[in-house]
Design a protein around this motif. Sequence first.
Motif, short mmCIF file in Angstrom:
data_model
loop_
_atom_site.label_atom_id
_atom_site.label_comp_id
_atom_site.label_asym_id
_atom_site.label_seq_id
_atom_site.Cartn_x
_atom_site.Cartn_y
_atom_site.Cartn_z
N VAL A 210 38.29 45.24 42.18
CA VAL A 210 37.52 46.04 43.13
C VAL A 210 37.09 47.32 42.44
N GLN B 103 31.00 45.36 44.55
CA GLN B 103 32.27 46.06 44.43
C GLN B 103 33.46 45.12 44.29
N ARG B 104 33.37 43.93 44.87
CA ARG B 104 34.46 42.95 44.76
C ARG B 104 34.02 41.82 43.83
N ASN B 105 34.89 41.47 42.90
CA ASN B 105 34.53 40.52 41.85
C ASN B 105 35.69 39.56 41.56
N GLN C 16 30.59 37.56 43.16
CA GLN C 16 30.57 38.87 43.81
C GLN C 16 30.32 38.66 45.29
#
Length: 337
Positions: free
Chosen positions: A253, A262-264, A285
Motif C-alpha cells: 500500500v 495505491q494498493r498493489n 492494482q
Amino acid sequence: MKHLISCALLAFSHAALAEDSTVFYLRAQTESLETASNRANHGFGMGELRWQTDLLRGVVTARHDTRDGDVLRVNELSLERPLAGGFATAGKKVMSWDVGYAFRPLDVVQQEDRRALNPVTLEGVPMLAWEAFDESRAVTIVWTNPGHGKREQPKGDGALAVRLYRQQGSTDQYAVLRVSARNGVEGGVSFSHVASDALEWHGSVLLQQRHDEWIVSRTAPPRWQRVDGGGKALAGLTWTTESKFSVLGEAWVDRTAARGRQRNVLLRASQTEGDLEVAADVLWQPGQGAYRGSRVASVGTTWKASPWLLSASLRHFSGAASHVARNVAVATLQYAF
C-alpha cells in the motif's frame, strides 16, 4: 540468503575505500511505446564510465538520444574517507535502502522506480553521509541535498535520515527515521527472514507525519496535494528451488500514489539456466469506486555472458493503466570493457 548478502555488501563498502577499479560500458537500447492513438519508437546509445580509487568514486554517462538529444550526466561523484570509526561520504551517490523487490517503503533517500523495464543507470543524490558497521550491526546518517528545502520533486528535498541495521540469526532488521520540510517526520521498520534454503519472507512499514499525494483529475492538470498523516507498507516472500526456479509474491500500500494505484499485488516467476534468465510477472492494482483498477503484465529474458549483456522485455497494460500506454517493448545490448 539475504542476511548474508547484506553482510557482504557492508564488507564490500569498507573494502571499496582501498581498492582501485575502472570499468566502461557501451549500451544501446530501443523502446517501442503503443498508446490508444499511436505508436512511437525511441532509442539511445550510451557510454558509461565507473571508477573507484582509495579517495574518489564516480559514474559518468554520455548519452545520444533520438528524443532528447545529447546528454552528459554525472550520476555519481563522491569523496569517501575513514572517519571516527566508520567512513564519511561527500558528494553525489546512489544510496538505495530496504528489502522489497518491486516496492521499498523505507527507500527514503534514493526513491527509485523499482518497476522500470530495463532501467538505465540511476542518478545519485547530493549528500553528506557517515556510516559505521561491524559483523552484525550498522548505522548510516545522511544529510541529503544540503542547503535545500522543499523542491519540485521529493528526491530533491533537503532532509536528514538515519538508518539502523542489525542481523539477528536468520533475520535482517532495519529501522529508518527521516525529517524533511515536505513530509515532516517519517519513521519505519523492515525485516527479511530466511526460513529455509528455499523460503524467505520480508516486510516493511513507514509512517509519515504528512505526505504529498499525486492527484489525477479529468478536469485539471495532475498535481501534488498535501495530506496529513499517511504511510506505506509491504509484505512479501520468495521461494527458490535447487534448479534456480524462483517465485516472488508481494503486496503493498502506498498512500502517496495516485488513487487507483495505491494498493498493489505482484506475482513474479523466473527461471535461470546458465547465462540465461527468463521471467514473467503480473501486477494487479485493484481500484475503488470511480478509480478503476489496472493489470500490468510483463515478460522478459536476459542473457549475460561477460562482457556481453542482452535483454528484451514486453509489458502490456490493461484497465485504467491502458489510458497512458497499451504496450511497451524494450531491448538492450551492452558490452563491458
